[in-house]
Design a protein around this motif. Structure first.
Motif, PDB file in Angstrom:
ATOM      1  N   GLU A 239      25.154  33.220  29.447  1.00  0.00           N
ATOM      2  CA  GLU A 239      24.750  32.580  30.691  1.00  0.00           C
ATOM      3  C   GLU A 239      24.513  33.590  31.810  1.00  0.00           C
ATOM      4  O   GLU A 239      23.580  33.460  32.606  1.00  0.00           O
ATOM      5  N   ALA A 240      25.344  34.622  31.890  1.00  0.00           N
ATOM      6  CA  ALA A 240      25.196  35.612  32.953  1.00  0.00           C
ATOM      7  C   ALA A 240      23.865  36.350  32.839  1.00  0.00           C
ATOM      8  O   ALA A 240      23.270  36.730  33.857  1.00  0.00           O
ATOM      9  N   PHE A 241      23.377  36.551  31.609  1.00  0.00           N
ATOM     10  CA  PHE A 241      22.074  37.187  31.450  1.00  0.00           C
ATOM     11  C   PHE A 241      20.978  36.287  31.994  1.00  0.00           C
ATOM     12  O   PHE A 241      20.035  36.751  32.637  1.00  0.00           O
ATOM     13  N   GLU A 242      21.067  35.000  31.726  1.00  0.00           N
ATOM     14  CA  GLU A 242      20.064  34.071  32.221  1.00  0.00           C
ATOM     15  C   GLU A 242      20.018  34.075  33.744  1.00  0.00           C
ATOM     16  O   GLU A 242      18.945  34.000  34.354  1.00  0.00           O
ATOM     17  N   GLU A 243      21.183  34.182  34.374  1.00  0.00           N
ATOM     18  CA  GLU A 243      21.226  34.254  35.831  1.00  0.00           C
ATOM     19  C   GLU A 243      20.576  35.542  36.329  1.00  0.00           C
ATOM     20  O   GLU A 243      19.820  35.535  37.306  1.00  0.00           O
ATOM     21  N   LEU A 244      20.857  36.657  35.644  1.00  0.00           N
ATOM     22  CA  LEU A 244      20.247  37.921  36.015  1.00  0.00           C
ATOM     23  C   LEU A 244      18.745  37.874  35.798  1.00  0.00           C
ATOM     24  O   LEU A 244      17.960  38.394  36.605  1.00  0.00           O
ATOM     25  N   ASN A 245      18.322  37.238  34.728  1.00  0.00           N
ATOM     26  CA  ASN A 245      16.907  37.096  34.426  1.00  0.00           C
ATOM     27  C   ASN A 245      16.192  36.307  35.517  1.00  0.00           C
ATOM     28  O   ASN A 245      15.078  36.653  35.932  1.00  0.00           O
ATOM     29  N   ARG A 246      16.836  35.256  36.006  1.00  0.00           N
ATOM     30  CA  ARG A 246      16.249  34.482  37.105  1.00  0.00           C
ATOM     31  C   ARG A 246      16.153  35.324  38.365  1.00  0.00           C
ATOM     32  O   ARG A 246      15.192  35.221  39.129  1.00  0.00           O
ATOM     33  N   GLU A 247      17.151  36.171  38.577  1.00  0.00           N
ATOM     34  CA  GLU A 247      17.140  37.029  39.756  1.00  0.00           C
ATOM     35  C   GLU A 247      16.007  38.054  39.666  1.00  0.00           C
ATOM     36  O   GLU A 247      15.351  38.370  40.656  1.00  0.00           O
ATOM     37  N   GLN A 248      15.756  38.557  38.449  1.00  0.00           N
ATOM     38  CA  GLN A 248      14.714  39.556  38.252  1.00  0.00           C
ATOM     39  C   GLN A 248      13.322  38.948  38.292  1.00  0.00           C
ATOM     40  O   GLN A 248      12.407  39.494  38.910  1.00  0.00           O
ATOM     41  N   PHE A 249      13.136  37.824  37.615  1.00  0.00           N
ATOM     42  CA  PHE A 249      11.814  37.238  37.461  1.00  0.00           C
ATOM     43  C   PHE A 249      11.579  36.021  38.357  1.00  0.00           C
ATOM     44  O   PHE A 249      10.477  35.492  38.405  1.00  0.00           O
ATOM     45  N   GLY A 250      12.612  35.590  39.068  1.00  0.00           N
ATOM     46  CA  GLY A 250      12.486  34.393  39.875  1.00  0.00           C
ATOM     47  C   GLY A 250      12.816  33.154  39.056  1.00  0.00           C
ATOM     48  O   GLY A 250      12.816  33.172  37.825  1.00  0.00           O
ATOM     49  N   THR A 251      13.096  32.079  39.756  1.00  0.00           N
ATOM     50  CA  THR A 251      13.411  30.829  39.063  1.00  0.00           C
ATOM     51  C   THR A 251      12.153  30.227  38.462  1.00  0.00           C
ATOM     52  O   THR A 251      11.032  30.510  38.887  1.00  0.00           O
ATOM     53  N   ARG A 252      12.325  29.401  37.458  1.00  0.00           N
ATOM     54  CA  ARG A 252      11.201  28.646  36.912  1.00  0.00           C
ATOM     55  C   ARG A 252      10.836  27.545  37.898  1.00  0.00           C
ATOM     56  O   ARG A 252      11.687  27.061  38.648  1.00  0.00           O
ATOM     57  N   PRO A 253       9.578  27.129  37.916  1.00  0.00           N
ATOM     58  CA  PRO A 253       9.177  26.071  38.860  1.00  0.00           C
ATOM     59  C   PRO A 253      10.058  24.830  38.776  1.00  0.00           C
ATOM     60  O   PRO A 253      10.419  24.247  39.801  1.00  0.00           O
ATOM     61  N   GLU A 254      10.424  24.443  37.559  1.00  0.00           N
ATOM     62  CA  GLU A 254      11.227  23.226  37.404  1.00  0.00           C
ATOM     63  C   GLU A 254      12.656  23.398  37.905  1.00  0.00           C
ATOM     64  O   GLU A 254      13.381  22.406  38.079  1.00  0.00           O
ATOM     65  N   GLU A 255      13.079  24.633  38.143  1.00  0.00           N
ATOM     66  CA  GLU A 255      14.434  24.887  38.625  1.00  0.00           C
ATOM     67  C   GLU A 255      14.478  25.166  40.127  1.00  0.00           C
ATOM     68  O   GLU A 255      15.539  25.374  40.696  1.00  0.00           O
ATOM     69  N   ALA A 256      13.309  25.175  40.784  1.00  0.00           N
ATOM     70  CA  ALA A 256      13.239  25.524  42.205  1.00  0.00           C
ATOM     71  C   ALA A 256      13.989  24.503  43.053  1.00  0.00           C
ATOM     72  O   ALA A 256      13.895  23.295  42.823  1.00  0.00           O
ATOM     73  N   ASN A 257      14.729  25.012  44.048  1.00  0.00           N
ATOM     74  CA  ASN A 257      15.534  24.132  44.902  1.00  0.00           C
ATOM     75  C   ASN A 257      14.900  23.878  46.264  1.00  0.00           C
ATOM     76  O   ASN A 257      15.531  23.311  47.148  1.00  0.00           O
ATOM     77  N   SER A 258      13.649  24.316  46.447  1.00  0.00           N
ATOM     78  CA  SER A 258      12.929  24.041  47.689  1.00  0.00           C
ATOM     79  C   SER A 258      11.441  24.106  47.408  1.00  0.00           C
ATOM     80  O   SER A 258      11.010  24.641  46.371  1.00  0.00           O
TER      81      SER A 258
END
Length: 358
Positions: A239-258
């Motif tokens: 899970e921590a890698f996935e969080e780092l991956n989001r930080e590096q590449f940005g969130t996926r559109p479906e996960e965007a909070n704004s």
């Protein structure tokens, strides 16, 4: 060369419920790099190759290579014609692969072999690329050419199997035979690390991920749980890698909070950022460096509006345009750092990194 089957996550619907009860499970370290494959063009088996392999080969003995979806060239090609992110991998083909041993293996298997590997470029995990020598290619699978037709070429890629791929023992033996042990480590081909062979006692929900075989201070991206009897590979990512991956590449559109985060996730792509960097460096003769982000992030936002304004005006969600700037700036600085690190790794110009791979 057929593309490598897409590996599903352990919680993906196509993974059978009893998969982790299989007796021959093997856990292989999942490395964070970029997909790579190669095959030796052997004139004795000319009819066995797809046309694209033949077209890219530079005569008998050429190592024809590609990324996951495309064939990119031959190891005899001039590096100036090859994307900068592949230079170290191509040097590995030139200095780290024993083509005569590979030719002998063609005799033993009665057909050419396709070797699948991870091209170790900086993506999300930093294994200490600037501090230690990291192998250029890490091999993990081998497919005889006469088995390519067994792979499902259409439909859901997650439903593709690994039918026809060689078993783990054969893969390790082949990689050991074709790697040149005296090659410089930074241009070396090495086999992927087998972490353990748990048999049927693996629990993906409670697995404790070890540190990487490449760097004691870096925890692995995840593991590939393979079963040769089931002809499957299943990916378990921490899970921590996935969080780092989001930080590096940005969130996926479906996960965007704004609304602004959704727009940035959708339109602020690596290719768009790199395009602006190349314009600034090549066309405007500016020096490459992280300082480019002072102007880069604003130019990327302007480019998004210039090319996609009709779509933006028609979005079914509201957003504040000014909120895009800090999000885009974060994406841009990350991309600049990756271009900088991978240019150093590949001894290439930063503007050549992912020049053809965007």
């Amino acid at each position: 060369m057929k593309v490598y089957p897409k590996i599903p996550r352990y919680d993906h619907p196509v993974v059978p419920e009893d998969y982790f009860e299989t007796d021959d499970l093997v856990l292989v370290e999942k490395f964070d790099g970029s997909s790579f494959r190669f095959t030796l063009y052997d004139e004795r088996y000319a009819d066995a190759y797809p046309n694209l392999v033949t077209e890219h080969a530079d005569g008998d003995g050429s190592l024809v290579f590609g990324t996951r979806k495309s064939i990119r060239g031959s190891h005899r090609d001039d590096l100036s014609e090859i994307d900068g992110a592949l230079h170290r991998a191509v040097r590995c083909l030139r200095e780290g692969v024993d083509t005569e041993s590979l030719r002998t293996l063609h005799n033993e298997y009665g057909c050419p072999l396709v070797v699948y590997a991870e091209n170790m470029v900086y993506s999300t995990l930093d294994y200490g690329y600037t501090e230690r020598a990291i192998p250029a290619l890490i091999g993990f699978d081998v497919l005889p050419c006469d088995a390519i037709e067994h792979i499902n070429p259409h439909g859901n890629p997650y439903e593709e199997t690994h039918a026809g791929f060689l078993d783990i023992d054969a893969v390790q033996t082949i990689l050991d035979r074709i790697r040149l042990a005296d090659a410089p480590r930074e241009h070396a081909l090495v086999p992927a690390t087998i972490l353990e062979q748990p048999g049927s006692t693996f629990d993906p929900k409670n697995y404790e991920f070890p540190t990487s075989s490449l760097a004691d201070e870096t925890r692995v991206e995840g593991v590939i749980v393979r079963s040769d009897s089931r002809e499957r590979r299943v990916k378990v990512v921490r899970e921590a890698f996935e969080e780092l991956n989001r930080e590096q590449f940005g969130t996926r559109p479906e996960e965007a909070n704004s609304g602004a985060a959704y727009v940035v996730a959708t339109y602020c792509t690596p290719g768009r950022i790199r395009k602006q960097v190349r314009e600034m460096v090549i066309e405007e003769n500016r020096e490459f460096g992280l300082h480019l982000n002072d102007d880069l992030h604003e130019r990327v936002v302007e480019d998004i509006w210039a090319e996609n304004w009709q779509e933006l005006m028609g979005l079914d969600r509201s957003f504040t345009p000014s909120e895009m700037y800090p999000l885009v700036a974060k994406r841009c600085i990350t991309e600049l750092r990756k271009m900088e690190t991978n240019a150093e790794l590949n001894d290439a110009d930063p503007t050549d990194i992912w020049r053809h791979l965007s």
